[in-house]
Motif scaffolding. Structure first.
Motif, PDB file in Angstrom:
ATOM      1  N   GLU A 175       6.504  86.950  74.510  1.00 38.74           N
ATOM      2  CA  GLU A 175       7.277  85.687  74.765  1.00 38.74           C
ATOM      3  C   GLU A 175       8.780  85.680  74.000  1.00 38.74           C
ATOM      4  O   GLU A 175       9.593  84.983  74.789  1.00 38.74           O
ATOM      5  CB  GLU A 175       6.416  84.509  73.972  1.00 38.74           C
ATOM      6  CG  GLU A 175       4.900  84.412  74.526  1.00 38.74           C
ATOM      7  CD  GLU A 175       4.303  83.323  73.670  1.00 38.74           C
ATOM      8  OE1 GLU A 175       4.908  83.011  72.645  1.00 38.74           O
ATOM      9  OE2 GLU A 175       3.050  83.140  73.886  1.00 38.74           O
ATOM     10  N   HIS A 176       8.905  86.518  73.269  1.00 38.43           N
ATOM     11  CA  HIS A 176      10.128  86.340  72.659  1.00 38.43           C
ATOM     12  C   HIS A 176      11.183  87.675  72.736  1.00 38.43           C
ATOM     13  O   HIS A 176      12.086  87.937  71.932  1.00 38.43           O
ATOM     14  CB  HIS A 176      10.087  86.144  71.007  1.00 38.43           C
ATOM     15  CG  HIS A 176       9.459  84.797  70.815  1.00 38.43           C
ATOM     16  ND1 HIS A 176      10.057  83.594  70.676  1.00 38.43           N
ATOM     17  CD2 HIS A 176       8.143  84.617  70.478  1.00 38.43           C
ATOM     18  CE1 HIS A 176       9.220  82.880  70.330  1.00 38.43           C
ATOM     19  NE2 HIS A 176       8.065  83.353  70.048  1.00 38.43           N
ATOM     20  N   GLY A 177      10.658  88.389  73.749  1.00 35.94           N
ATOM     21  CA  GLY A 177      11.459  89.833  73.940  1.00 35.94           C
ATOM     22  C   GLY A 177      12.844  89.608  74.196  1.00 35.94           C
ATOM     23  O   GLY A 177      13.580  90.198  74.081  1.00 35.94           O
ATOM     24  N   ASP A 178      13.246  88.304  74.794  1.00 38.19           N
ATOM     25  CA  ASP A 178      14.815  88.041  75.257  1.00 38.19           C
ATOM     26  C   ASP A 178      15.551  87.327  74.273  1.00 38.19           C
ATOM     27  O   ASP A 178      16.677  86.932  74.513  1.00 38.19           O
ATOM     28  CB  ASP A 178      14.723  87.227  76.693  1.00 38.19           C
ATOM     29  CG  ASP A 178      13.900  88.218  77.609  1.00 38.19           C
ATOM     30  OD1 ASP A 178      14.186  89.401  77.571  1.00 38.19           O
ATOM     31  OD2 ASP A 178      13.543  87.600  78.673  1.00 38.19           O
ATOM     32  N   ASP A 179      14.787  86.974  72.928  1.00 44.35           N
ATOM     33  CA  ASP A 179      15.340  86.459  71.910  1.00 44.35           C
ATOM     34  C   ASP A 179      16.792  86.995  71.703  1.00 44.35           C
ATOM     35  O   ASP A 179      16.851  88.223  71.524  1.00 44.35           O
ATOM     36  CB  ASP A 179      14.642  86.088  70.658  1.00 44.35           C
ATOM     37  CG  ASP A 179      13.567  84.977  70.959  1.00 44.35           C
ATOM     38  OD1 ASP A 179      13.696  84.341  72.123  1.00 44.35           O
ATOM     39  OD2 ASP A 179      12.579  84.901  70.223  1.00 44.35           O
ATOM     40  N   ALA A 180      17.830  86.193  71.320  1.00 45.20           N
ATOM     41  CA  ALA A 180      19.103  86.759  70.727  1.00 45.20           C
ATOM     42  C   ALA A 180      19.060  87.926  69.512  1.00 45.20           C
ATOM     43  O   ALA A 180      19.733  88.846  69.523  1.00 45.20           O
ATOM     44  CB  ALA A 180      20.209  85.506  70.644  1.00 45.20           C
ATOM     45  N   ASP A 181      18.079  87.264  68.745  1.00 45.23           N
ATOM     46  CA  ASP A 181      18.212  87.907  67.345  1.00 45.23           C
ATOM     47  C   ASP A 181      16.943  88.771  67.453  1.00 45.23           C
ATOM     48  O   ASP A 181      16.422  89.127  66.305  1.00 45.23           O
ATOM     49  CB  ASP A 181      18.007  87.053  66.282  1.00 45.23           C
ATOM     50  CG  ASP A 181      17.038  85.806  66.410  1.00 45.23           C
ATOM     51  OD1 ASP A 181      16.458  85.988  67.547  1.00 45.23           O
ATOM     52  OD2 ASP A 181      16.834  85.109  65.526  1.00 45.23           O
ATOM     53  N   ILE A 182      16.103  89.157  68.415  1.00 41.72           N
ATOM     54  CA  ILE A 182      15.130  89.933  68.392  1.00 41.72           C
ATOM     55  C   ILE A 182      15.235  91.314  67.700  1.00 41.72           C
ATOM     56  O   ILE A 182      14.164  91.734  67.188  1.00 41.72           O
ATOM     57  CB  ILE A 182      14.322  90.329  69.945  1.00 41.72           C
ATOM     58  CG1 ILE A 182      13.000  90.688  69.891  1.00 41.72           C
ATOM     59  CG2 ILE A 182      15.529  91.217  70.636  1.00 41.72           C
ATOM     60  CD1 ILE A 182      11.935  89.747  69.354  1.00 41.72           C
ATOM     61  N   ASP A 183      16.392  91.719  67.772  1.00 42.02           N
ATOM     62  CA  ASP A 183      16.579  93.045  67.230  1.00 42.02           C
ATOM     63  C   ASP A 183      17.118  93.111  65.776  1.00 42.02           C
ATOM     64  O   ASP A 183      17.465  94.150  65.253  1.00 42.02           O
ATOM     65  CB  ASP A 183      17.539  94.052  68.153  1.00 42.02           C
ATOM     66  CG  ASP A 183      16.793  94.413  69.312  1.00 42.02           C
ATOM     67  OD1 ASP A 183      15.417  94.815  69.368  1.00 42.02           O
ATOM     68  OD2 ASP A 183      17.233  94.371  70.645  1.00 42.02           O
ATOM     69  N   VAL A 184      17.214  91.872  65.205  1.00 37.47           N
ATOM     70  CA  VAL A 184      17.798  91.660  63.929  1.00 37.47           C
ATOM     71  C   VAL A 184      16.546  91.888  62.881  1.00 37.47           C
ATOM     72  O   VAL A 184      15.657  91.111  62.849  1.00 37.47           O
ATOM     73  CB  VAL A 184      18.455  90.323  63.842  1.00 37.47           C
ATOM     74  CG1 VAL A 184      18.776  90.178  62.116  1.00 37.47           C
ATOM     75  CG2 VAL A 184      19.615  90.174  64.892  1.00 37.47           C
ATOM     76  N   PRO A 185      16.738  92.757  61.847  1.00 38.69           N
ATOM     77  CA  PRO A 185      15.748  92.837  60.996  1.00 38.69           C
ATOM     78  C   PRO A 185      15.096  91.736  60.056  1.00 38.69           C
ATOM     79  O   PRO A 185      16.042  90.812  59.894  1.00 38.69           O
ATOM     80  CB  PRO A 185      16.263  94.038  59.986  1.00 38.69           C
ATOM     81  CG  PRO A 185      17.244  94.835  60.851  1.00 38.69           C
ATOM     82  CD  PRO A 185      17.957  93.607  61.591  1.00 38.69           C
TER      83      PRO A 185
END
Length: 421
Positions: A175-185
């Motif tokens: 559901e959240h794979g496209d969130d802008a901060d998905i790769d922010v630890p």
């Protein structure tokens, strides 16, 4: 159709990030170098916190905002009210809110974001943030990374879904794979973490608490039982003291009653003696004999009684024991039984003067104690007969056969007459 619907956001063709307006596209270009943007009819999420008015652009941002701000749990979805894309590049603060967002925040919270914020007391600074790498479930984390999910995304998906389920973590990442901060630890304050117990640990803790409750109950019951026992002991002590005082009072009243009865008996006997003496004098006068002449003649003829004092002492003790047990309902009367038993002891000595075994009575003898020794006035009666206490025994040290015959006669008369002796 594309001519009718207005664009609600801008989408970066290089990474797929949705941007709300041209200002954000400009910042995205400066930060990433991406320069290919296209219009999109999908609006950027606007989840507005009711507590502080902060707009969150994704569920991930909302979760992080809730973790960093305990109590901020209610949000209003203002996404549906988003307007067309604003292509204006502002020269002032790039983080200023646009009119549509301000309206959405004001509608959700009732607060005007353009108004000067009220002064608040400074909050205590939280401690340093830490990544959740060492806190996530290692087994599920390994499964996620083996399935191809990046470590940062796997950490975030697992932690934000409760750190317990592989399926929940996969669903969240989908559901959240496209969130802008998905790769922010994901970083959190260690002090805000509450350790979770396994079912076994929870059961153990519950058993310990139940055991403590049972132990406390047992201790409480023992303390209550001890207090009740102390109360019973105190009550019995007070009752015994009251009974003792009552008995002493009854004995005192009985002694006084016996004394009054003896005094009345003496007065009655004196009256009878006086009457008998008057009758005697009248008979002498009828015969022409003077009283003094009759008294002198009687004195000359009357023999001296050598046992007068002993007889008076014994009679007094016999009347005492009769008075002590006058109202006893037992049959035969304890005083009568005591005098009969004493008479039997005396008769044995008279009939067997040389037998030593009849001249001493063991004070601990059960029959003697039951019939004579334990009865009030019993030992005083035996002493008046001539017995003396020696080495735990009542012994008749001197045998006067004549006196013993007089004593047994008095005992028999007293036992027969009872209260009328």
């Amino acid at each position: 159709l594309s001519l009718i619907m207005s664009a609600l956001s801008l989408k970066c063709s290089d990474c797929g990030t949705q941007l709300k307006n041209a200002e954000e596209a400009k910042l995205h270009n400066e930060n990433t170098g991406h320069s290919n943007f296209e219009e999109s009819t999908e609006a950027v999420l606007q989840l507005v916190c009711k507590e502080c008015g902060k707009p969150c652009r994704s569920e991930t941002e909302k979760q992080m905002h809730m973790q960093r701000n305990p109590g901020h749990t209610e949000y209003v979805d203002a996404t549906a009210g988003a307007g067309p894309v604003d292509y204006t590049i502002k020269k002032d603060d790039p983080m200023d809110l646009d009119d549509d967002m301000s309206k959405a925040i004001k509608a959700a919270t009732g607060k005007d974001p353009a108004a000067a914020p009220a002064k608040k007391e400074p909050l205590a600074e939280s401690g340093p943030k830490e990544r959740v790498t060492d806190k996530v479930n290692k087994e599920i984390m390994t499964q996620l990374t083996e399935m191809g999910f990046p470590e940062v995304r796997a950490e975030k998906g697992l932690w934000l879904t409760g750190n317990e389920s592989l399926e929940n973590a996969i669903n969240w990442l989908g559901e959240h794979g496209d969130d802008a901060d998905i790769d922010v630890p994901l970083e959190i304050d260690p002090a805000s973490i509450k350790s979770k117990l396994s079912k076994e640990e929870q059961q153990k803790l519950l058993d310990e608490r139940l055991a403590k409750m049972r132990a406390d109950k047992v201790k409480s019951d023992k303390d209550l039982e001890k207090q009740q026992e102390l109360g019973r002991i105190q009550m019995n002590k007070e009752l015994n003291e009251a009974l003792k005082k009552q008995k002493e009072q009854e004995e005192k009243l009985e002694i006084e009653k016996t004394k009054r009865a003896k005094d009345q008996d003496k007065i009655h006997r004196d009256r009878i003696k006086a009457k008998l003496e008057q009758d005697r004098l009248e008979r002498l006068a009828a015969k022409g004999i003077k009283p003094e002449e009759a008294a002198a003649a009687a004195k000359a003829d009357k023999p001296v009684d050598p046992f007068k004092e002993k007889k008076l002492a014994l009679s007094s003790k016999l009347r005492d024991i009769i008075g002590f047990h006058r109202n006893d309902p037992a049959t035969p009367n304890p005083a009568t039984k005591a005098m009969e038993t004493a008479n039997k002891y005396v008769e044995n000595i008279v009939n067997n003067p040389t037998e030593e075994k009849f001249r001493a009575i063991n004070l601990e003898n059960a029959a003697f104690q039951r019939l004579v020794g334990a009865k009030k006035g019993g030992l005083a009666m035996m002493t008046a007969i001539g017995f003396v206490e020696q080495d735990g025994k009542l012994a008749l040290t001197e045998i006067d056969a004549e006196w013993l015959k007089v004593a047994t006669g008095e005992l028999q008369v007293a036992a027969k007459r009872g209260p009328f002796y």
